[in-house]
Design an enzyme around this catalytic site. Structure first.
Site, short mmCIF file in Angstrom:
data_model
loop_
_atom_site.label_atom_id
_atom_site.label_comp_id
_atom_site.label_asym_id
_atom_site.label_seq_id
_atom_site.Cartn_x
_atom_site.Cartn_y
_atom_site.Cartn_z
N SER A 146 -6.21 5.27 5.05
CA SER A 146 -5.51 4.07 5.53
C SER A 146 -6.52 3.05 6.03
O SER A 146 -7.61 3.41 6.49
CB SER A 146 -4.58 4.45 6.69
OG SER A 146 -4.17 3.29 7.38
N TYR A 194 -3.23 8.03 14.90
CA TYR A 194 -3.04 7.92 13.45
C TYR A 194 -4.36 7.47 12.80
O TYR A 194 -4.84 8.05 11.82
CB TYR A 194 -1.92 6.93 13.16
CG TYR A 194 -1.69 6.62 11.70
CD1 TYR A 194 -0.94 7.47 10.90
CD2 TYR A 194 -2.22 5.47 11.12
CE1 TYR A 194 -0.72 7.18 9.55
CE2 TYR A 194 -2.01 5.17 9.78
CZ TYR A 194 -1.26 6.03 9.01
OH TYR A 194 -1.05 5.74 7.67
N1 LIG Z 1 3.09 2.84 4.18
C1 LIG Z 1 1.91 2.38 4.53
O1 LIG Z 1 1.76 1.22 4.98
C2 LIG Z 1 0.70 3.22 4.38
C3 LIG Z 1 0.76 4.59 4.16
N2 LIG Z 1 -0.38 5.32 4.10
C4 LIG Z 1 -0.35 6.77 3.90
O2 LIG Z 1 0.34 7.06 2.71
C5 LIG Z 1 0.84 8.39 2.78
C6 LIG Z 1 2.28 8.42 2.29
O3 LIG Z 1 3.09 7.70 3.21
P1 LIG Z 1 4.25 6.70 2.78
O4 LIG Z 1 4.60 6.89 1.37
O5 LIG Z 1 3.86 5.37 3.26
O6 LIG Z 1 5.41 7.17 3.76
P2 LIG Z 1 6.77 7.99 3.53
O7 LIG Z 1 7.24 8.30 4.90
O8 LIG Z 1 7.65 7.26 2.60
O9 LIG Z 1 6.29 9.32 2.81
C7 LIG Z 1 5.64 10.35 3.51
C8 LIG Z 1 5.76 11.60 2.70
O10 LIG Z 1 5.05 12.66 3.38
C9 LIG Z 1 5.89 13.79 3.45
N3 LIG Z 1 5.58 14.60 4.61
C10 LIG Z 1 5.47 14.20 5.90
N4 LIG Z 1 5.17 15.23 6.69
C11 LIG Z 1 5.09 16.31 5.87
C12 LIG Z 1 4.82 17.67 6.10
N5 LIG Z 1 4.57 18.15 7.33
N6 LIG Z 1 4.80 18.52 5.05
C13 LIG Z 1 5.08 18.06 3.80
N7 LIG Z 1 5.33 16.78 3.51
C14 LIG Z 1 5.34 15.92 4.55
C15 LIG Z 1 7.31 13.22 3.49
O11 LIG Z 1 8.21 14.14 2.91
P3 LIG Z 1 9.23 15.09 3.68
O12 LIG Z 1 9.78 14.31 4.84
O13 LIG Z 1 10.20 15.48 2.61
O14 LIG Z 1 8.41 16.23 4.12
C16 LIG Z 1 7.19 12.05 2.54
O15 LIG Z 1 7.36 12.47 1.21
C17 LIG Z 1 0.65 8.85 4.23
O16 LIG Z 1 -0.48 9.68 4.32
C18 LIG Z 1 0.40 7.55 4.97
O17 LIG Z 1 -0.36 7.73 6.12
C19 LIG Z 1 -1.62 4.73 4.18
C20 LIG Z 1 -1.73 3.40 4.37
C21 LIG Z 1 -0.60 2.55 4.45
C1 LIG Z 2 0.28 2.43 8.72
C2 LIG Z 2 -0.82 2.17 7.80
O1 LIG Z 2 -1.50 3.10 7.42
C3 LIG Z 2 -1.10 0.81 7.31
N1 LIG Z 2 -2.41 0.71 6.81
C4 LIG Z 2 -0.64 -0.42 8.01
O2 LIG Z 2 -1.43 -1.37 8.08
O3 LIG Z 2 0.51 -0.50 8.45
#
Ligand SMILES: NC(=O)C1=CN([C@@H]2O[C@H](COP(=O)(O)OP(=O)(O)OC[C@H]3O[C@@H](n4cnc5c(N)ncnc54)[C@H](OP(=O)(O)O)[C@@H]3O)[C@@H](O)[C@H]2O)C=CC1
Ligand SMILES: CC(=O)[C@H](N)C(=O)O
Length: 252
Positions: free
Chosen positions: A138, A151
């Site tokens: 991130s 985070y």
């Molecule tokens: N959205 C943003 O702005 C940004 C996101 N990210 C990163 O991208 C990644 C994906 O997030 P994003 O798609 O945004 O968010 P979402 O919340 O849409 O997706 C997160 C996913 O992680 C899964 N998850 C969470 N905890 C667990 C667990 N303990 N075991 C298994 N699966 C888990 C959830 O599935 P379920 O609940 O079914 O377990 C879900 O599929 C993360 O690592 C996030 O930090 C990075 C930068 C920016």
């Molecule tokens: C939550 C994140 O990881 C993201 N890069 C943000 O700027 O919101």
């Protein structure tokens, strides 16, 4: 438009964590469309069932914190591409006000779980002489973001781990790519602030990065010849310089 390059032929099977929504789901579909056998890992049974039945991917219902949940699937499928994507932002409170339990939640899911899963998958990749590890980091792991001390620390840990791992893997043929996005429109903020508030505070009024954009970036790195290792891809919406504070309205 020139046709997209094929994936390296030795890549046949990919495992993606956090596959039930957002970035992970988009990556699952992109890898499946690119011709890989995909194993989708997540906790939400309903979303996994839909992925399995409608999209033809193998599903594993597991919490990434349970390292032993992967033994069976890893013994059945040699994983060539591992996407450590599952992650949470379970609180965006200032550190001094944060529920102490959230420290463990974020470090366990965002930092420790990817390391343990990678430790299980890597020996097979090294033995076969090829593989590609992706970590969804991130922008918060590259520079301070308000309300993201824990985070951001978990993601900074991932970022340094990627660089150190690349040293350990020199000459192995295994590639390591960190993708460090700024804000992407997903459900990530649902626990910390609820989706309605997230919509109006974080996503409305400018053009967001969408999960499919991140999946295309990943595919671009995967498609390069096997000796080419994209170490880090940092990507922001044009409305964000660093952190949430610099988001500006560019549309509407
Ligand atoms: N959205 C943003 O702005 C940004 C996101 N990210 C990163 O991208 C990644 C994906 O997030 P994003 O798609 O945004 O968010 P979402 O919340 O849409 O997706 C997160 C996913 O992680 C899964 N998850 C969470 N905890 C667990 C667990 N303990 N075991 C298994 N699966 C888990 C959830 O599935 P379920 O609940 O079914 O377990 C879900 O599929 C993360 O690592 C996030 O930090 C990075 C930068 C920016
Ligand atoms: C939550 C994140 O990881 C993201 N890069 C943000 O700027 O919101």
């Amino acid at each position: 438009m020139p046709e997209a390059a094929a994936l390296p032929a030795s890549y046949r099977c990919a495992l993606v964590t956090g596959a039930t929504s957002g970035i992970g789901k988009a990556i699952v579909l992109a890898l499946r469309d690119a011709g890989l056998q995909v194993i989708a890992v997540g906790r939400s049974r309903e979303a996994l069932q839909a992925l399995g039945q409608e999209q033809g991917v193998v599903t594993v219902e597991a919490d990434v914190r349970q390292a032993d949940a992967f033994a069976q699937v890893l013994s059945q499928y040699p994983v060539d591409v591992l996407v450590n994507n599952a992650g949470v932002l379970s609180s965006r409170a200032a550190f001094q006000d944060m529920d102490p339990a959230e420290i463990d939640t974020m470090l366990d899911i965002n930092l420790k779980a990817p390391l343990h899963l990678t430790r299980q998958v890597l020996p097979g990749m090294v033995q076969r002489g090829h593989g590609h590890l992706f970590f969804i980091g991130s922008s918060a792991g590259r520079a301070p973001h308000p309300g993201a001390a824990v985070y951001g620390s978990s993601k900074a840990g991932i970022s340094l781990f990627c660089d150190a791992l690349r040293c350990d893997l020199l000459g192995s043929g295994v590639r390591v790519t960190e993708i460090a996005p700024g804000r992407v429109q997903t459900q990530l903020y649902r626990t910390a602030m609820g989706m309605q508030a997230a919509g109006s505070e974080l996503y409305d009024g400018y053009a967001s990065i969408m999960p499919e954009d991140i999946a295309q970036l990943l595919l671009a790195a995967l498609r390069l010849p096997e000796q080419v290792d994209v170490s880090r891809l940092e990507v922001f919406p044009t409305a964000q310089a660093v952190g949430g504070a610099r988001m500006v309205k560019t549309l509407g």
